[in-house]
Structures are given as C-alpha cells and as structure tokens.
Design a protein around this motif. Structure first.
Motif, short mmCIF file in Angstrom:
data_model
loop_
_atom_site.label_atom_id
_atom_site.label_comp_id
_atom_site.label_asym_id
_atom_site.label_seq_id
_atom_site.Cartn_x
_atom_site.Cartn_y
_atom_site.Cartn_z
N ARG A 159 0.83 -1.20 0.00
CA ARG A 159 0.00 0.00 0.00
C ARG A 159 0.87 1.26 0.00
N LYS A 160 0.35 2.29 -0.61
CA LYS A 160 1.02 3.58 -0.61
C LYS A 160 0.05 4.63 -0.08
N GLY A 161 0.62 5.73 0.40
CA GLY A 161 -0.22 6.79 0.94
C GLY A 161 0.47 8.14 0.88
N ARG A 201 -1.80 8.22 -3.42
CA ARG A 201 -0.97 7.04 -3.15
C ARG A 201 0.41 7.25 -3.77
#
Length: 266
Positions: A159-161, A201
């Motif tokens: 996951r990216k944020g 993201r």
C-alpha cells in the motif's frame, strides 16, 4: 555471484515450464528444447563435444504443476548463468527464454509484477514472494520446484499513501505510541472504508513513517495507527499530523493539523 554450470534438473525444470505454459506442444518431444538450452549454457562442456553438436541430454517430464513464480526464478537463474556465453543475445535460447518470461508474466496478477522498493532499489514484487525465495538458485532435483497448489497466487498488496509530519508540543504524552519514536507517518486511508484515491498514493509506509488511517469521529478527523490489532483503544497523545501537501485538503476538505490518537493504556 560467480558463474556455475546448472544441473540437468534445472534444464528439465525449464522445459517442463515450457510445456506447462504452452511453448512446447503436449505431443512434442521436450528433449530438443532442453538440448538447445543446454548447448547455449555449456557450449564447450566435456571437451569431446564438437561445437554445434547436440549435448547428451534426455528430458525428464514431471506431472507436477510448477508455480509460475518458481518458473521465473529458474528462468532468471538460467539467464544469469548463460548471458556471458558467445552469441547469447542473438541465440535461439535467448529468444525462447524471452517468450517463456512474457507468457508466465501474463499469468500473474498485476500486484505480482509491479515494481516495489527493496533495500536501496526496486524489484518486481514476485521476487519477494515465497515461491521465488524458496526456489533454490540452481536446482538439482525437480522436486525442489514449488508447485502451484490450489491455483491461487497470494500477493501481499504493497500500500502507498500520503506522508505527513508529526507535530508535538509541551503537553505531549504518547506512552510509547507512534509519536514517541517517529516524526512522520503515511496516511493509508480515509473514512470507515479506509480507502485512498490514486492521486494520494505516492509513498510506501516504512519504519520511519508507519501507516495511519484518518477516521471521521464526533465532527472531526482523527488519526490512528493502521497496524494496530483489532479492538485496540486509542486516545489523544497531544501530537498532531500536518503536511503542506495540497492533496490533504483534497482528501478531507481542510489542511489544519489532525489529532493523532496513538496513546494506549493497559
């Protein structure tokens, strides 16, 4: 890593992968393909063999369904150990391995082929999965190749944020919470569904910037650790999150500091 001659079982693994993924017909003989791969890999093996002469090799067929990611490991090892041979880049073996790779990659989910950060660089995600890491670099028996099993390829989603800074003041009391040890976090999701639009993201969480969720409660957003076990109760620690990145305003409608609830008590 120094070069070494691959075991014949490694060639068997490649030709069986070629059969499994359609490069070799089900009624075709696997041996000529294996001889071609072996000839390119060991062009001057055993002194008595003349250039261009087929090596003494007979393929062994397995009924096991090879894991496609394990097949990629076999393929990459073969290419690494063979790429220094004369004529490799224009060889039939090079063209065949390119075809095998392209075919196998189409069988993987997008998450498995995505580039992910590993150490100081980036690698395809499949290289970090057990089917790849548990396949020996240069097999000596076909049984060493992981099987596909139930037909599913479980790929952990990276996951990216959105990165944000942790602000603290004189009334900061985290009690071993996130803000006691790091100065940044990564916002991985917003709202009860904990989702994030693609435009936000941009960065992976790390030990120095762990993940948090922004939850709307009692008329305002609060941030809570994303890695917390279910049911963990958090309270305000006196720390807040803030970023000058305009994407935060697009996410929640304002860019004011957000209370960080990272304090827990027994």
């Amino acid at each position: 890593m120094s070069r070494f001659d691959l075991h014949l079982a490694h060639i068997d693994g490649l030709v069986n992968a070629g059969l499994q993924f359609g490069l070799i017909g089900i009624f075709d003989d696997l041996t000529p393909v294996g001889q071609m791969l072996l000839q390119q890999h060991r062009p001057h093996h055993d002194g008595g063999q003349q250039d261009g002469e087929s090596p003494d090799y007979v393929a062994t067929v397995t009924a096991r369904a090879l894991h496609p990611i394990a097949a990629l490991c076999l393929l990459e090892c073969y290419e690494y150990q063979t790429s220094g041979t004369i004529g490799w880049h224009t060889s039939e073996a090079h063209a065949w391995t390119d075809r095998l790779r392209a075919t196998v990659l189409t069988r993987l989910p997008a998450e498995a082929t995505a580039s992910v950060r590993h150490g100081a660089g980036h690698v395809p995600a499949y290289r970090l999965l057990p089917a790849y890491t548990e396949t020996p670099w240069g097999i000596t028996e076909l049984d060493q190749i992981p099987e596909l099993g139930d037909g599913l390829i479980d790929v952990p989603v990276v996951r990216k944020g959105l990165r944000a800074e942790i602000l603290t003041g004189p009334f900061h009391s985290p009690n071993k919470g996130l803000s006691s040890r790091v100065r940044h976090v990564t916002i991985l999701g917003v709202g009860q569904e904990r989702t994030l639009p693609a435009f936000a993201r941009i960065a992976e969480p790390s030990d120095d910037a762990p993940g948090v969720y922004l939850l709307f409660e009692h008329g305002r957003y609060v941030a809570r650790p994303a890695a917390a076990p279910p049911g963990t109760w958090f309270m305000a620690s006196g720390a807040h999150l803030h970023t000058s990145d305009s994407r935060l305003r697009e996410l929640i409608g304002h860019s004011l500091p957000i209370p960080l609830h990272d304090r827990t008590e027994p």
